[in-house]
Design an enzyme around this catalytic site. Structure first.
Site, PDB file in Angstrom:
ATOM      1  N   GLU A  96       0.877  -1.167   0.000  1.00 55.90           N
ATOM      2  CA  GLU A  96       0.000   0.000   0.000  1.00 55.90           C
ATOM      3  C   GLU A  96       0.912   1.213   0.000  1.00 55.90           C
ATOM      4  O   GLU A  96       1.659   1.422   0.964  1.00 55.90           O
ATOM      5  CB  GLU A  96      -0.781   0.000   1.311  1.00 55.90           C
ATOM      6  CG  GLU A  96      -2.266  -0.127   1.205  1.00 55.90           C
ATOM      7  CD  GLU A  96      -2.872   0.020   2.595  1.00 55.90           C
ATOM      8  OE1 GLU A  96      -3.201   1.149   2.964  1.00 55.90           O
ATOM      9  OE2 GLU A  96      -3.002  -1.003   3.299  1.00 55.90           O
ATOM     10  N   ASP A 113      -5.632   9.082  10.047  1.00 56.11           N
ATOM     11  CA  ASP A 113      -4.376   8.502  10.511  1.00 56.11           C
ATOM     12  C   ASP A 113      -3.990   8.993  11.892  1.00 56.11           C
ATOM     13  O   ASP A 113      -4.285  10.118  12.284  1.00 56.11           O
ATOM     14  CB  ASP A 113      -3.250   8.840   9.525  1.00 56.11           C
ATOM     15  CG  ASP A 113      -3.350   8.012   8.256  1.00 56.11           C
ATOM     16  OD1 ASP A 113      -3.288   6.770   8.371  1.00 56.11           O
ATOM     17  OD2 ASP A 113      -3.517   8.589   7.169  1.00 56.11           O
TER      18      ASP A 113
END
Lengths: 409, 271
Positions: free
Chosen positions: B49, B60
């Site tokens: 990824e 995040d």
């Protein structure tokens, strides 16, 4: 006059937002999956609350006895005379409890928090006004309160940090990115995605993912509902022009919404022109931004060619934000509302003039709206009426403003 | 069939669980991108990824936030990342899934972004703040360009939404093992098996699990109850500490391999 006992949450007069939270191409719900479900729940709770007469009664009870609504409409005669043109009226949101319109939404959403059975509230704050309003509502209702604030803003608004702590809130400094409002929102969203089971995020403006822009407007539109009745009583006619400053845009939507049906009434939203329109030196999203998505909503955004969010500047922390509420984006695009900007120094001049002529120290945010009025009122005849939302009081800004004004005395 | 789908076909035949590694492109410095990608390949990672850094990464945690910030400070942008991807394609066939936020896609335009992504040699895309409800054009353009579209499912996603998300997904389904943002945790939710089965009712696609995995024993446990493991923050943190020091690639390969091996020792049962 008790406006508050009437039904505040009447059916919408515009088809917006639609069921996907869209205002034309703007708005929507662009969030990571964890938050999506919480937003759906919030939308359902609000839908049922606004139709529940008990909830309305509770909100109106506090609006009346605690916030001090209706706030007055004041004819600023000396300022009108000084400018030698249109008659200027102030909607005195600065007289609402905690000193700004922010309490309308903060209290409303804290009541929703109780309705959801949640005990903890988080909020972001830039200038500190929304943080103070949320901390206040939490103290009133006995909710745990946690405020996220950029460390840069904490420095600029130390007094408000103290006020929030005094009200029993925890203030968490955010040290990432530009250390201002947008970073505080990022951090609040992260907290929320971790704690959605027991926490409600009281977003402070008509921005963010659906249903926030809608909920905030519904709690703020009382400003326009009151102002419309008050001007009809005092002047026996409707105003020609409405003016409000626009950061996220909650005080402006609050004033404008009720008048949108009056096709002849002009409306102007005033953004922060900062020091200049060079990227990074201002927060004029309509003048310097482009279509984008920030914090869950599509709107005008200050960004670079790759979609990275730009830095912003304004002398007033409350207007210092890279995007603007989606309903404003739609009103801009449709041409119903005009948007302009006032520079830092123009706002500071308006701040002083208003203090000297009317004995009212306006917030630096609201001073942007007055700065526009100073230019516009002389262009109009004295039978014209300009109604300005004086969205907050300037006590919080006195220390900051003294750094700039000192030079000119 | 793109490289991601081919990879899962191959894993099925070998009866292996999948191991996916996340890195932030351009972190800790754009100079290391190629070394990191080749190290992941060598360590036996099945899919990488590649995170395109964004200024406001609300999905995040602190580790990837900081990595994104550092990468942006080095001048990373989506165009550069896609250039790096097309350069790495000359050296490895490892399947690449782009991980991004929506605004960089919007800024370039959805059709153009997905077209250039596919041309660079990427095989799929995951846009963390784009819910399936808003993904109409995105899905269409991704399909047109042969890109797999991976979407997230969270612990609080209700069944009717799981159905909707799995319908829009291709390549695999990404199950977020806990609430909150990316980052390492000491424990992994113990009702994971139930959650994975809940998703499998609606799809034939492999269901992989991420968020909070940093140790070999986590990987083994997750691989036992799902089709594979996704590790991100732990690698980013490791690169923070070691990238550039002497022998760092050897060390990094060893660390990645310990998690790959812990995943691969779990074999798919034959039923």
């Amino acid at each position: 006059m008790n406006i508050l006992l009437e039904n505040l949450f009447t059916e919408q007069k515009t088809p917006y937002p639609d069921d996907k939270g869209r205002y034309g191409e703007f708005g929507g719900r662009f969030v990571p999956e964890t938050l999506f479900v919480a937003l759906e729940e919030l939308e359902q709770v609000f839908r049922s609350a606004r139709e529940d007469s008990e909830f309305q009664k509770t909100f109106q009870y506090y609006a009346h006895t605690y916030i001090g609504r209706p706030t007055p409409l004041f004819h600023a005669r000396r300022l009108s005379e000084h400018l030698g043109g249109a008659q200027i009226y102030f909607k005195r949101e600065d007289l609402a409890h905690t000193g700004a319109h922010k309490i309308n939404n903060a209290l409303g959403q804290c009541l929703l928090t109780q309705r959801m059975g949640k005990m903890r509230v988080i909020a972001e704050t830039g200038a500190g006004q929304h943080g103070v309003a949320t901390a206040t509502a939490c103290a009133l209702l006995g909710l745990e309160c946690c405020i996220y604030m950029g460390t840069e803003d904490m420095e600029r608004q130390r007094l408000n940090v103290f006020r929030m702590k005094l009200l029993g809130a925890q203030v968490i400094g955010v040290d990432s990115g530009s250390k201002t409002l947008k970073d505080a929102i990022n951090e609040a969203l992260r907290d929320w995605s971790l704690n959605i089971k027991n926490t409600h995020y009281v977003l402070g403006t008509v921005h963010g993912p659906h249903p926030f822009p809608w909920i905030c407007r519904e709690f703020q539109k009382i400003i326009g509902i009151e102002a419309r009745k008050q001007i009809l009583e005092q002047a026996k006619r409707l105003p020609n022009l409405l003016v409000a400053c626009v950061g996220g845009g909650s005080n402006a939507i609050g004033l404008f919404y009720e008048f949108l049906k009056d096709k002849d009434i002009e409306m102007v939203g005033v953004e922060a022109g900062g020091k200049s329109l060079v990227p990074g030196m201002h927060a004029a999203r309509f003048a310097g931004g482009s279509f984008g998505m920030l914090h869950g909503s599509q709107s005008y955004v200050l960004q670079d060619e790759f979609g990275q969010i730009g830095n912003t500047h304004s002398v007033s922390a409350g207007l210092d934000y890279a995007s603007v509420g989606p309903e404003h984006a739609w009103l801009y695009k449709s041409g119903r509302v005009k948007y302009t900007y006032a520079m830092d120094d123009e706002a500071l001049e308006a701040f002083q003039l208003c203090a000297r002529l009317e004995g009212i120290i306006p917030a630096l945010e609201s001073s942007h709206a007055i700065a526009y009025v100073i230019k516009e009122a002389p262009q109009r005849n004295s039978d014209q009426i300009i109604l300005v939302n004086l969205s907050g009081r300037g006590d919080k800004d006195v220390e900051h403003a003294s750094k700039f004004i000192e030079l000119e005395v | 069939m793109n490289r991601i789908e081919k990879k899962f076909e191959e894993l099925r035949q070998k009866r292996e669980k999948a191991f996916v590694a996340y890195i932030t492109a351009g972190h800790p410095s754009p100079d290391y991108f190629e070394d990191i990608m080749l190290a992941l390949d060598e360590a036996g990672v099945d899919i990488v990824e590649v995170g395109i850094p964004f200024s406001d990464p609300v999905g995040d945690g602190p580790v990837i936030q900081e990595a994104s910030y550092r990468s942006l400070q080095c001048g990373t942008n989506p165009t550069k990342v896609l250039n790096w991807v097309s350069n790495i394609r000359k050296k490895t066939e490892i399947p690449i899934l782009l991980f991004t936020y929506f605004n960089p896609i919007l800024a370039q335009g959805i059709p153009s972004f997905l077209k250039t992504s596919a041309q660079s040699g990427a095989d799929g895309i995951l846009c963390v703040d784009l819910p399936v409800e808003e993904a109409g054009t995105y899905k269409l353009e991704a399909e047109k360009n042969g890109l797999a579209t991976v979407f997230l499912i969270a612990p609080n996603t209700p069944e009717e939404r799981i159905k909707l998300i799995t319908q829009k997904s291709s390549g695999f389904v990404y199950y977020v093992s806990r609430l909150g943002v990316t980052g390492e945790k000491d424990t992994i939710a113990n009702d994971l098996a139930i959650s994975v089965d809940r998703i499998k009712k609606y799809t034939q696609l492999p269901v992989l699990v991420g968020f909070g995995i940093s140790r070999p024993e986590h990987a083994t446990f997750v691989a036992t109850v799902s089709d594979g493991v996704i590790v991100g923050s732990a690698f980013v943190r490791d690169l923070n500490e070691h990238a550039g020091s002497s022998q760092w690639t050897t060390h990094f390969i060893q660390y990645v391999k310990s998690l790959v091996d812990a995943t691969k020792k779990v074999k798919v049962s034959t039923e």
